[in-house]
Structure formats: structure tokens, C-alpha cells
Design a protein around this motif. Sequence first.
Motif, short mmCIF file in Angstrom:
data_model
loop_
_atom_site.label_atom_id
_atom_site.label_comp_id
_atom_site.label_asym_id
_atom_site.label_seq_id
_atom_site.Cartn_x
_atom_site.Cartn_y
_atom_site.Cartn_z
N ASP A 134 0.85 -1.18 0.00
CA ASP A 134 0.00 0.00 0.00
C ASP A 134 0.89 1.24 0.00
N TYR A 135 0.28 2.40 0.13
CA TYR A 135 1.02 3.66 0.13
C TYR A 135 2.15 3.64 1.15
N TRP A 136 1.86 3.21 2.36
CA TRP A 136 2.85 3.24 3.43
C TRP A 136 4.03 2.31 3.16
N SER A 137 3.81 1.23 2.44
CA SER A 137 4.91 0.33 2.10
C SER A 137 5.95 1.06 1.26
N TYR A 138 5.50 1.96 0.42
CA TYR A 138 6.44 2.72 -0.40
C TYR A 138 7.12 3.82 0.40
N ASN A 164 11.10 -4.41 1.05
CA ASN A 164 12.00 -5.52 0.79
C ASN A 164 11.37 -6.34 -0.33
N ASN A 165 12.09 -6.54 -1.40
CA ASN A 165 11.53 -7.23 -2.56
C ASN A 165 11.77 -8.73 -2.56
N THR A 166 12.11 -9.30 -1.41
CA THR A 166 12.32 -10.74 -1.32
C THR A 166 11.00 -11.46 -1.57
N ASP A 167 11.03 -12.44 -2.44
CA ASP A 167 9.85 -13.28 -2.68
C ASP A 167 9.93 -14.47 -1.74
N PHE A 168 9.16 -14.41 -0.66
CA PHE A 168 9.23 -15.45 0.36
C PHE A 168 8.61 -16.77 -0.10
N SER A 169 7.92 -16.77 -1.23
CA SER A 169 7.38 -18.03 -1.73
C SER A 169 8.47 -18.89 -2.37
N ILE A 170 9.66 -18.30 -2.62
CA ILE A 170 10.78 -19.08 -3.14
C ILE A 170 12.03 -18.97 -2.26
N PHE A 171 12.02 -18.05 -1.28
CA PHE A 171 13.18 -17.84 -0.41
C PHE A 171 13.37 -19.04 0.51
N LYS A 172 14.64 -19.45 0.67
CA LYS A 172 14.98 -20.50 1.63
C LYS A 172 16.32 -20.15 2.27
N SER A 173 16.35 -20.12 3.59
CA SER A 173 17.56 -19.83 4.33
C SER A 173 18.55 -20.98 4.17
N GLU A 174 19.78 -20.64 3.82
CA GLU A 174 20.82 -21.67 3.68
C GLU A 174 21.25 -22.21 5.05
N THR A 177 6.28 -15.14 16.95
CA THR A 177 5.25 -14.13 16.86
C THR A 177 5.69 -12.93 17.68
N ALA A 178 5.61 -11.76 17.11
CA ALA A 178 5.93 -10.53 17.82
C ALA A 178 4.61 -9.79 18.04
N ALA A 215 2.92 -0.81 8.40
CA ALA A 215 3.91 -0.93 7.32
C ALA A 215 5.32 -1.04 7.89
N LEU A 216 5.61 -0.28 8.94
CA LEU A 216 6.92 -0.32 9.58
C LEU A 216 7.17 -1.69 10.22
N PHE A 217 6.18 -2.21 10.93
CA PHE A 217 6.31 -3.55 11.53
C PHE A 217 6.51 -4.59 10.44
N LEU A 218 5.71 -4.52 9.41
CA LEU A 218 5.79 -5.50 8.32
C LEU A 218 7.18 -5.48 7.68
N GLU A 219 7.66 -4.31 7.36
CA GLU A 219 8.95 -4.21 6.68
C GLU A 219 10.10 -4.66 7.57
N SER A 220 10.08 -4.27 8.84
CA SER A 220 11.19 -4.67 9.73
C SER A 220 11.20 -6.18 9.95
N HIS A 221 10.04 -6.79 10.04
CA HIS A 221 9.99 -8.24 10.25
C HIS A 221 10.30 -9.00 8.97
N ARG A 222 9.92 -8.45 7.83
CA ARG A 222 10.31 -9.05 6.55
C ARG A 222 11.83 -9.05 6.42
N ASN A 223 12.44 -7.92 6.76
CA ASN A 223 13.90 -7.82 6.69
C ASN A 223 14.57 -8.80 7.65
N CYS A 224 14.03 -8.92 8.85
CA CYS A 224 14.60 -9.83 9.84
C CYS A 224 14.65 -11.26 9.28
#
Length: 178
Positions: free
Chosen positions: A34-38, A43-53, A73-74, A101-110
Motif C-alpha cells: 500500500d502507500y505506506w509500504s512505499y 524488501n523485494n524478497t519473494d518469500f514463496s521461493i526464499f529458503k535460508s541456507e 510471533t511478535a 507498514a513499519l512492523f511488516l517491513e522490519s519483520h520481513r527484513n529480519c
Amino acid sequence: MADNGQSENVHGLSKEKLAARDVEIVDIASAARDYWSYVVGSNNTDFSIFKSEKTGRGPLLEGWQDMSSPVMTAYKLVTIDAPYWGFGYKLEQALLLGERALFLESHRNCFAWIDEWFGMTMQQLRELDQESDLLAEVQKHGMPTLMKSLDDFGQRITPESEDIYRGQRSQLSTQLST
């Protein structure tokens, strides 16, 4: 909290506050923007294909919260009161969307950066946090002025190269933390 978001009252709210609160699930795997995400960044990581090594965690597919283990869960409690007649409600809603949006982005980055921090000790994480804070200050204000003695007070001593700055990093971190 070590659950998948099912705890009812982790903040110990009164019955009145518990009845008035809105619970919102923030799914880090969601691609919705949404607007706030911009505004916050994205983070443009696609978590549907991301896998931690390092951990083997991922990808995060539909229903991942119920299928994955472990799940962290936070729980966040945000209270905003803008008692301004005419626009208070809209201001409150805008601020809540910004927080979301801030919570979402920081947890996506984590999660996206898990291979960078997984396995670190608490001391290493604190040092990384201090370095990140120092880097943010440098980006905000420019390279710090280095003073080697009180005689240098009043005159700016700036490092001529990145190597000089790196040599002072631990000293600056120690000074900032005391």
C-alpha cells in the motif's frame, strides 16, 4: 512469543481494553503493498521461493504460520489517540497504517536477512546493532569528527581515508555505549 499468534491477551489488558482492541495479523510473506509500504521502504524478497541456507527455513507458502516450526510471533500493542475534532480519526488511521507498514517491513527484513545473523551470540548482535546505529548516524550527518585530545577541540579532524575511520570504529563504539 513462541507461538503462531494464538495467544489471547499477552499484554495483560483490562476487560474494557481487550474488548476495544483490534487484532491485526501482519503476514511477512504477503506480497500486498500500500502507500505506506512505499514510504517506509519495501524488501523485494519473494518469500514463496526464499529458503535460508543456514536454517533451512522457507519458503513461506500459503498457511505457513500453521505448517512451519518454529514460528516466532511478535505481539505489538499500539495505542494512538488524536483528539482533534474533524480529522482525529483519519489521523489515527493513517498513523496506524504507517505503524503496520513499519512492523511488516522490519519483520520481513529480519527473516530475509536470517543467514546474516543466525548463530550470532547476544554480544555479537549488540555489536552489530551499535555498528548499524553508527552507520545510520554517518549516513544522516556525515562522517564523524575525530578528536584525539582536548587540543584538537575547535578544529575539525576528519579522516582522510576509510582505513582511518575503520581503525577508530571500536573506539567510537565504546565511547557511544558509555
